[in-house]
Design a protein around this motif. Structure first.
Motif, PDB file in Angstrom:
ATOM      1  N   MET B  71       0.841  -1.208   0.000  1.00 10.36           N
ATOM      2  CA  MET B  71       0.000   0.000   0.000  1.00 10.36           C
ATOM      3  C   MET B  71       0.878   1.263   0.000  1.00 10.36           C
ATOM      4  N   ALA B  75       1.224   3.998  -3.007  1.00  9.75           N
ATOM      5  CA  ALA B  75       0.902   5.408  -2.748  1.00  9.75           C
ATOM      6  C   ALA B  75       2.074   6.305  -3.127  1.00  9.75           C
ATOM      7  N   SER B  78       2.853   6.214  -7.072  1.00  7.95           N
ATOM      8  CA  SER B  78       1.837   6.792  -7.958  1.00  7.95           C
ATOM      9  C   SER B  78       1.600   8.278  -7.661  1.00  7.95           C
ATOM     10  N   MET B  80       0.982   9.930  -4.802  1.00  5.05           N
ATOM     11  CA  MET B  80       0.026  10.392  -3.795  1.00  5.05           C
ATOM     12  C   MET B  80       0.705  11.229  -2.714  1.00  5.05           C
ATOM     13  N   LEU B 113      -0.386   5.889   5.346  1.00  3.03           N
ATOM     14  CA  LEU B 113      -0.444   4.977   4.209  1.00  3.03           C
ATOM     15  C   LEU B 113       0.764   4.062   4.195  1.00  3.03           C
ATOM     16  N   CYS B 114       1.811   4.476   4.859  1.00  2.00           N
ATOM     17  CA  CYS B 114       3.098   3.819   4.681  1.00  2.00           C
ATOM     18  C   CYS B 114       3.800   3.705   6.031  1.00  2.00           C
ATOM     19  N   ILE B 227      -6.840   9.876  -1.264  1.00  3.16           N
ATOM     20  CA  ILE B 227      -5.868   9.423  -0.261  1.00  3.16           C
ATOM     21  C   ILE B 227      -6.480   9.568   1.126  1.00  3.16           C
ATOM     22  N   ILE B 230      -8.701   6.762   1.814  1.00  2.00           N
ATOM     23  CA  ILE B 230      -7.969   5.529   2.179  1.00  2.00           C
ATOM     24  C   ILE B 230      -7.544   5.586   3.647  1.00  2.00           C
ATOM     25  N   GLY B 252      -6.798  -1.749   2.040  1.00  2.00           N
ATOM     26  CA  GLY B 252      -6.082  -0.498   1.772  1.00  2.00           C
ATOM     27  C   GLY B 252      -5.193  -0.631   0.540  1.00  2.00           C
ATOM     28  N   THR B 256      -5.811   1.465  -2.853  1.00  2.00           N
ATOM     29  CA  THR B 256      -4.732   2.338  -3.348  1.00  2.00           C
ATOM     30  C   THR B 256      -4.398   1.979  -4.794  1.00  2.00           C
ATOM     31  N   LEU B 259      -7.135   3.295  -7.022  1.00  2.00           N
ATOM     32  CA  LEU B 259      -7.016   4.754  -7.137  1.00  2.00           C
ATOM     33  C   LEU B 259      -5.882   5.142  -8.093  1.00  2.00           C
ATOM     34  N   ALA B 260      -4.747   4.438  -7.953  1.00  2.00           N
ATOM     35  CA  ALA B 260      -3.600   4.723  -8.826  1.00  2.00           C
ATOM     36  C   ALA B 260      -3.942   4.403 -10.281  1.00  2.00           C
TER      37      ALA B 260
END
Lengths: 174, 435
Positions: B71, B75, B78, B80, B113-114, B227, B230, B252, B256, B259-260
């Motif tokens: 994920m 993110a 791409s 985000m 996200l990360c 984002i 998410i 997630g 993601t 979305l990407a």
């Protein structure tokens, strides 16, 4: 030799690993969606996830070895000379090759034991033998990486790490 | 030879192998196997080598590692992270130190996200450092902000450090994730205060950027809305009890990816890099965990942790003093040891001490990841520092470390706050899951 093992580890990590990652993600999404929307979770999602996780590790470990992902403590690297670094590097790689080979062999043996005992996952009865052997194969690739790196180190005095797009994404200069 | 003597020899061997630069995971594997063999015989050591490592590779809770890593990589790759930065920049970029503040806010959001400090620092560094350079920000403030902001990925869920801590201490991952939220928000605020103080004392360190129009602000907010959904879905879903952490990780990652794809930011080279980087990070974490699972039983067999507990208790220290000793030890170790390895190596010894003293292990988990965060920033081997140096090779290492210290002290302030007010970490998990 390095080009060969680079190709092997990259193919295993990218194609096999990619498929396994996609499968793992799909299992979770189908399970969650099924549970909330249809009141019908995916039967055996836990079994599938567990097996797929082992496959992720199996596909990743050799590639991690070639790209320098397996971290070292780097305590006194600046204090020792190049001569010491060379000999200690060879010694470390030989010991690492030995232990990882033994590890791969033991996983294979345990796979045979699992077959004899008929061990399998609880819901879907997926036999553990091929799962153990897949991990043994992944660890075996790592042993091969270490063995080839040892030979290259002895012959040329240095082992260039596999640099590819994953490192470019991280942007570091390890 | 007694088991304890074998344990001490094992610790010595561990240190020697570290010095020789054997990978940390393999070091623990070798010492664990040989130590188990010396104490319980090969008939115990060899089967445990395969069974313990397989147990980790097939540990259901650890599904979150490749999924959350995937994920975060999706993110980051791409773009985000850039969207988050642009949004924060549009809203706060015009104030004094605004670009640095925008970086911290974007880092805090990206952290959700990360779970990797390295990925956060790289993603934000590439976006924010050129901007701060353009507006003539002080190099120390700019690099210190990116390096410190990147480490927020370690305290906000989904933190990779918390996953490892949860596995090793057998704590509920959902509780631990939630315990990091309030301290993470406080740390973000403390970082913003640090920037205000620095730019208040030296205005030229962080001059304001141009003020964005209302339309620009709304446009950037729209761009980042996916984002934000998410983040709300994964963290909010866990808090509301809709998702377990494992479900949140898979969902997630899937969301993601969708979305990407929808934004046409996921072509084959990007996907290739995302998969390889996910495999690489998974390899790092799993080898260390597998090594730890072979090493920990050896430590238990050697009875060293038990002896240490008795030794510490013989001094009749109160819990706070012992905690301060442990935290100080971690801070020292963090200066030369890699984040995960420090946690994994010390927990077999520290955990029995904490349990004996009745310390809440969820609360300590937050402290532990905070200390690791500080280690990532400490000289001489601060990982985040090297990452920032990789992005701006012209800035001297000394300048980066100079920029980091104020943020490092802010982390120290948070640790003190957590020692005084443990509820800062425990409030959310206790309200959600009960005591």
């Amino acid at each position: 030799m390095l080009a060969f093992i680079d190709r092997v580890t990259r193919i295993v990590a990218l194609y096999c690993g990619g498929v396994v990652l996609a499968a793992l993600m799909t299992v979770i999404i189908v399970d969650v969606t099924g549970r909330y929307l249809l009141n019908w979770p995916l039967f055996g999602a836990l079994d599938l996830s567990t097996v797929l996780l082992v496959l992720v590790v199996a596909c990743a470990i050799g590639y991690g070895g070639r790209t320098g992902a397996h971290v070292t403590a780097d305590m006194v690297s600046t204090l020792v000379g190049p001569r010491f670094e060379f000999y200690s590097g060879v010694a470390v790689k030989i010991v690492a090759t030995a232990i990882v080979s033994v590890w791969s062999w033991r996983l294979f043996v345990t796979g045979n034991v699992a077959r004899r005992l008929g061990e399998s996952t609880q819901l879907l009865n997926i036999p553990y033998e091929p799962v153990y052997k897949a991990l043994s194969f992944g660890v075996g690739i790592y042993a091969l990486v270490l063995a080839i790196e040892t030979i290259v180190l002895v012959r040329t005095g240095k082992v260039p790490l596999l640099l590819d797009e994953s490192r470019a994404m991280r942007g570091d200069n390890e | 030879m007694t088991n304890t003597e074998i344990g001490l020899i094992g610790l010595g061997a561990l240190f020697v192998l570290f010095v020789l630069r054997m990978p940390v995971g393999l070091t623990m594997l070798i010492v664990g196997v040989l130590g188990n063999a010396a104490i319980a015989g090969w008939s115990h050591a060899l089967p445990s080598l395969s069974s313990e490592t397989f147990a980790i590779a097939s540990f259901y809770q650890l599904v979150v590692i490749p999924m959350f890593v995937l994920m975060g990589n999706l993110a980051g790759a791409s773009g985000m992270g850039r969207d988050l930065y642009n949004t924060a920049y549009a809203w706060v970029g015009h104030i004094r130190g605004g670009l640095a503040s925008a970086t911290i806010i974007a880092c805090a959001c990206f952290a959700s996200l990360c779970g990797s400090a390295a990925a956060s620092a790289v993603t934000m560094g590439r976006v924010a450092l050129p901007e701060m350079k353009r507006f003539k920000y002080d190099d120390a403030l700019a690099t210190g902000t990116v390096a410190s902001g990147g480490t927020l990925g370690f305290i906000f869920p989904p933190s990779a450090g918390m996953v490892i801590y949860a596995v090793l201490t057998e704590q509920a991952l959902g509780r631990l994730f939630l315990a990091g939220v309030i301290p993470g928000i406080i740390l973000t605020l403390l970082f913003l205060v640090v920037i205000r103080i620095i730019t208040g004392r030296r205005q030229e360190a962080g001059p304001p950027g141009p003020r964005a129009t209302r339309a620009e602000r709304i446009a950037t907010l729209k761009q980042a809305s996916g984002i934000i959904i998410i983040i709300v879905m994964t963290i909010g879903g866990m808090y509301a009890g809709l998702f377990t952490p494992i479900e949140a990780s898979g969902f997630g990652a899937g969301f993601t990816m969708v979305l990407a794809l929808l934004r046409r930011r996921l072509n084959w080279p990007v996907l290739r890099a995302v998969v390889l980087q996910t495999m690489r990070t998974s390899a790092t974490i799993f080898l260390i965990l597998m090594g730890a699972y072979v090493f920990i039983p050896f430590m238990t067999l050697s009875q060293l942790p038990e002896i240490l507990v008795k030794f510490l208790l013989s001094f009749d220290f109160n819990t706070t003093v012992v905690l301060i000793i442990i935290i100080t030890m971690y801070l020292l170790l963090g200066t030369f040891m890699e984040d995960f390895s420090m946690l994994i190596l010390t927990l077999p010894v520290v955990l029995p001490v904490l349990k004996t003293l009745g310390v809440d292990l969820i609360w300590f988990g937050v402290i532990a990841v905070l200390i690791i965060q500080m280690g990532i920033l400490s000289p001489p081997v601060g990982l985040a520092v090297f990452i920032v140096k990789g992005i701006v090779p012209d800035v001297p290492m000394y300048t980066i470390f100079r920029g980091i210290w104020p943020f490092w002290y802010a982390m120290g302030v948070l640790i003190i706050l957590l020692l005084i007010f443990p509820q800062l970490a425990l409030f959310l998990p206790n309200t959600m899951f009960g005591n």
